[in-house]
Design an enzyme around this catalytic site. Structure first.
Site, PDB file in Angstrom:
ATOM      1  N   TRP A   1      -2.567  -2.778  -1.647  1.00 52.66           N
ATOM      2  CA  TRP A   1      -2.340  -4.314  -1.697  1.00 52.66           C
ATOM      3  C   TRP A   1      -3.058  -4.942  -0.715  1.00 52.66           C
ATOM      4  CZ3 TRP A   1      -0.379  -8.417   0.978  1.00 52.66           C
ATOM      5  CH2 TRP A   1       0.293  -9.218   0.030  1.00 52.66           C
TER       6      TRP A   1
ATOM      7  N   LYS B   1       6.663  -4.381  -3.794  1.00 51.10           N
ATOM      8  CA  LYS B   1       7.999  -4.200  -3.644  1.00 51.10           C
ATOM      9  C   LYS B   1       8.495  -3.905  -2.036  1.00 51.10           C
ATOM     10  CE  LYS B   1      11.825  -3.390  -5.533  1.00 51.10           C
ATOM     11  NZ  LYS B   1      12.633  -4.610  -6.249  1.00 51.10           N
TER      12      LYS B   1
ATOM     13  N   CYS C   1       0.784  -1.231   0.214  1.00 51.52           N
ATOM     14  CA  CYS C   1      -0.092   0.156  -0.011  1.00 51.52           C
ATOM     15  C   CYS C   1       0.937   1.418   0.227  1.00 51.52           C
ATOM     16  CB  CYS C   1      -0.964   0.006   1.266  1.00 51.52           C
ATOM     17  SG  CYS C   1      -2.170  -1.233   1.335  1.00 51.52           S
TER      18      CYS C   1
ATOM     19  N   HIS D   1      15.788 -37.954  -2.149  1.00 52.15           N
ATOM     20  CA  HIS D   1      15.230 -38.052  -0.901  1.00 52.15           C
ATOM     21  C   HIS D   1      13.791 -37.734  -0.992  1.00 52.15           C
ATOM     22  CE1 HIS D   1      18.740 -39.506   0.900  1.00 52.15           C
ATOM     23  NE2 HIS D   1      19.264 -38.207   0.469  1.00 52.15           N
TER      24      HIS D   1
ATOM     25  N   LYS E   1      12.399 -16.374  -8.859  1.00 55.39           N
ATOM     26  CA  LYS E   1      11.993 -15.627  -9.914  1.00 55.39           C
ATOM     27  C   LYS E   1      10.904 -16.111 -10.751  1.00 55.39           C
ATOM     28  CE  LYS E   1      13.093 -12.386  -8.868  1.00 55.39           C
ATOM     29  NZ  LYS E   1      14.155 -12.199  -7.715  1.00 55.39           N
TER      30      LYS E   1
ATOM     31  N   ARG F   1       4.029  -0.372  -4.769  1.00 51.29           N
ATOM     32  CA  ARG F   1       3.780  -0.972  -3.508  1.00 51.29           C
ATOM     33  C   ARG F   1       2.450  -1.702  -3.306  1.00 51.29           C
ATOM     34  NH1 ARG F   1       6.924   2.138   0.671  1.00 51.29           N
ATOM     35  NH2 ARG F   1       5.498   1.237   2.088  1.00 51.29           N
TER      36      ARG F   1
ATOM     37  N   GLU G   1       7.495 -15.791  -8.996  1.00 51.13           N
ATOM     38  CA  GLU G   1       7.101 -14.585  -8.846  1.00 51.13           C
ATOM     39  C   GLU G   1       6.587 -13.689 -10.239  1.00 51.13           C
ATOM     40  OE1 GLU G   1       9.981 -12.127  -5.608  1.00 51.13           O
ATOM     41  OE2 GLU G   1      10.827 -12.387  -7.633  1.00 51.13           O
TER      42      GLU G   1
ATOM     43  N   ASN H   1      -1.807   2.104   5.588  1.00 49.95           N
ATOM     44  CA  ASN H   1      -0.903   1.121   5.028  1.00 49.95           C
ATOM     45  C   ASN H   1      -0.768   0.286   6.362  1.00 49.95           C
ATOM     46  OD1 ASN H   1       1.194  -0.468   4.037  1.00 49.95           O
ATOM     47  ND2 ASN H   1       2.609   0.797   4.184  1.00 49.95           N
ATOM     48  N   GLY H   2      -0.946  -1.065   6.391  1.00 44.15           N
ATOM     49  CA  GLY H   2      -0.727  -1.910   7.423  1.00 44.15           C
ATOM     50  C   GLY H   2      -1.735  -2.644   7.824  1.00 44.15           C
TER      51      GLY H   2
ATOM     52  N   GLU I   1      16.860 -18.917  -5.877  1.00 43.80           N
ATOM     53  CA  GLU I   1      16.453 -17.477  -6.285  1.00 43.80           C
ATOM     54  C   GLU I   1      16.050 -17.754  -7.822  1.00 43.80           C
ATOM     55  OE1 GLU I   1      15.942 -14.649  -5.341  1.00 43.80           O
ATOM     56  OE2 GLU I   1      16.260 -13.428  -7.104  1.00 43.80           O
TER      57      GLU I   1
END
Ligand code: G6P
Length: 606
Positions: A74, A601, A2, A501, A482, A27, A485, A98-99, A478
């Site tokens: 968000w 972000k 947000c 395993h 990616k 955001r 995402e 925001n929060g 990573e």
């Protein structure tokens, strides 16, 4: 998570708010809204989706008012739709948040009992009714203090009032908030980036503080309402970093920028004439440190894992790593001779900040590796190591990952030599190799064509795996992150040796599997693991480094060769094709690369 903007000015503010919201979209981008105050009436316009949708709303064009607030959302409480979009307003006040308000259910019940009617499913709306309730009997300032005291959870707030034609309240607990100073106008923003196009003079609210912003005056208060003095900081004006230039996406630009950002960072830390590392003002005697803990989230956590391998290889230090959301609730044994390192691009991630806060409360040594040096994590840690890679706008991190790894590697080398764990000649050789890294990254960036070709296989796959051992394992994680995402395909990063395993059961005919097997000490082992997945029908994309020795293996679907360097630095080069693989796969799908779904972000909620 947000974005918040507030402007109080001598002129109409709606178009400046819209422009700032566009900058804040990284955001959150599931809905957006704006409220302004004009002739004693609060007008609100909100829409689902991007700020572009909001801008197209005809009502915006006629919006007057020289004080206003805006928000990009968000979603946490309540689905992303117009009703749940912020601002939330009563006749008297309008609020952006925001929060998360953790006690919203209890507060809502209390307010409904008092006759308040709720329109949305959000936790934010309780703040609107709470302050409206206090305003019935208390002054504005007293109402704010009382309301803030009743809220549990984390928040950054921007509030305007029907009866205050030139006033915005900003309040912060947990989530970041900045105030910007203009000429005959002042601003509130969730970060300095939102304010940069309007001013380079800013102050940050500390936890628990609130502020009263008028067009020609800003006052700050602690939670009891006692005035606090604030430093005004001057930000650099590097506007070109915020533009895409000729690139289609910020992500593409940020991937290509990496040779330059690495070079800039090396310039800051490496004395290239004397082949030494400069880490100025390190606040502790190195003898006082016998172990290290690295903490981060997402991509930043992967750079922590990478650093663990380097610390163990090049120093005698004991190293532990942790995901911030786990660390903050575990029963930790805080040790005075342990260095706690917090890695965060934004420097605002709520879990990482909470972990740092916990360490600070135990009075232990804290150091942060951040990109945003004005961030909360940077400000509240004992020592800061910036990654110097410039603003990263693409939501999925790329250049910041390489920057974090670089700074951590530099720290490992410096601690290794200071603790006499690392032989002087080896240290000098490592620095020599490090100076070559930007050039090698630049050359590796040319492996473009093959990645474009193989990317459609990943786009169409049900799932994929990324395997690596040793130094390549964090990079496998990573690479998988990616793809998750950006391409929304199931992608699993795994230590290649662990496949037998359990996860081998997942391999199906034609499943794309990326195997990271550079010619390091793990090479023969990884190649054997690769055979195990090929034997079960996997389509293997092998990523290795150039070598005169042939690859002795059959049935590899495709091979990509990165440049060669010492084993420590190969992870930087292996990352490049994985970034591009995710980029081109998302491009083929036509997804929004810079703003992937359900990602933000700066994750300032738990
Ligand atoms: C979000 C971002 C990721 C990032 C993570 C940690 O999930 O989308 O790209 O790696 O947060 O962020 P930080 O700013 O702390 O590095």
């Amino acid at each position: 998570m947000c974005g918040i903007i507030g402007i109080t000015s001598y002129r109409p503010v709606s178009s400046a708010i819209i422009n700032s919201l566009k900058k804040l979209e990284y955001r959150g981008y599931d809905s957006a809204g704006i409220a302004t105050l004009s002739d004693g009436v609060i007008n609100e316009v909100k829409s689902e989706g991007r700020v572009d949708n909001l801008e197209k709303n005809l009502a915006i064009k006629n919006m007057s008012g020289s004080v206003g607030i805006g928000h990009v959302r968000w979603a946490t409480h309540g689905i992303p739709n117009t009703i749940n979009a912020h601002p939330h307003s009563s006749d008297n006040v309008s609020i952006v948040h925001n929060g998360i308000i953790e006690n919203s259910t209890i507060l809502k019940k209390y307010l409904i009992d008092k006759g308040h009617v709720f329109k949305s499913q959000t936790d934010t709306e309780v703040i609107v009714h709470l302050i409206t309730e206090h305003l019935k009997k208390d002054s504005l300032k007293e109402s704010v203090i009382k309301m803030l005291k009743q809220l549990h959870g984390s928040f950054a707030l921007g509030i305007i009032f029907k009866d205050e034609p030139d006033l915005i309240i900003g309040a912060r607990r947990g989530s970041p908030l900045a105030v910007g100073y203009g000429s005959n106008e002042n601003y509130l923003g969730s970060d300095s980036y939102a304010l940069k196009s309007m001013t380079n003079k800013i102050s940050y609210l500390n936890d628990g503080e609130f502020c009263i912003i008028k067009k020609d005056q800003v006052e700050f208060f602690d939670e009891k309402g006692i005035k606090v003095n604030k430093k005004v900081l001057e930000l650099s004006t590097d506007e070109q970093n915020y533009e895409k230039g000729d690139f289609k996406h910020f992500m593409a630009k940020e991937i290509e920028e990496q040779p330059t950002t690495l070079k800039n960072c090396i310039k800051e830390y490496v004395d290239t004439i004397n082949n030494d590392i400069n880490i100025h003002n390190f606040p502790w005697n190195i003898k006082e440190i016998s172990s290290v803990t690295l903490i981060g989230c997402g991509t930043a956590y992967h750079s922590c894992l990478m650093a663990k391998y380097w610390f163990e290889e090049l120093t005698e230090l004991d190293v532990t790593i942790d995901i911030a959301s786990e660390f903050r609730y575990r029963k930790n044994r805080f040790k005075k001779d342990n260095l706690y390192i917090f890695v965060s691009q934004s420097g605002e991630t709520a879990d990482t900040y909470a972990a740092l806060d916990l360490c600070n409360k135990h009075n232990v040594k804290t150091c942060s590796v951040v990109n945003v040096i004005e961030s909360s994590i940077a400000r509240d840690s004992n020592f800061v190591l910036p990654i110097h890679c410039g603003p990263e706008i693409g939501v999925a991190s790329t250049k910041a990952f390489l920057g974090q790894m670089l700074v951590l590697y530099i720290l490992v080398l410096k601690m290794g030599i200071l603790k006499k764990d690392l032989d002087k000649d080896l240290y000098l050789n490592k620095i020599k190799d490090l100076k070559e890294l930007p050039k090698l990254v630049e050359e590796t960036l040319l492996t473009e064509n093959k990645i474009q070709t193989v990317s459609s296989t990943f786009t169409d796959a049900k799932g994929s795996m990324f395997l690596g051992r040793g130094f390549s394992y964090p990079i496998a994680l990573e690479g998988a992150l990616k793809l998750k995402e950006l391409v929304y395909v199931h992608a699993e990063g795994y230590p290649a040796g662990e496949m037998k395993h359990g996860p081998l059961a997942l391999i199906e005919d034609g499943m794309p599997v990326v195997v990271l097997a550079p010619r390091d000490k793990y090479y023969p082992k990884t190649i054997s693991n690769m055979q195990e997945v090929i034997a079960r029908g996997a389509k293997v994309l092998l990523i290795t480094n150039k070598s005169k020795d042939e690859i002795v293996s059959e049935n590899i679907w495709e091979t990509i060769e990165v440049e060669s360097t010492n084993d420590d630095l190969l992870p930087f080069l292996l990352t490049i094709p994985l970034q591009k693989l995710a980029y081109y796969s998302a491009l083929k799908k036509g997804y929004d690369i810079d703003k992937p779904r359900n990602l933000a972000k700066s994750v300032t909620v738990e």
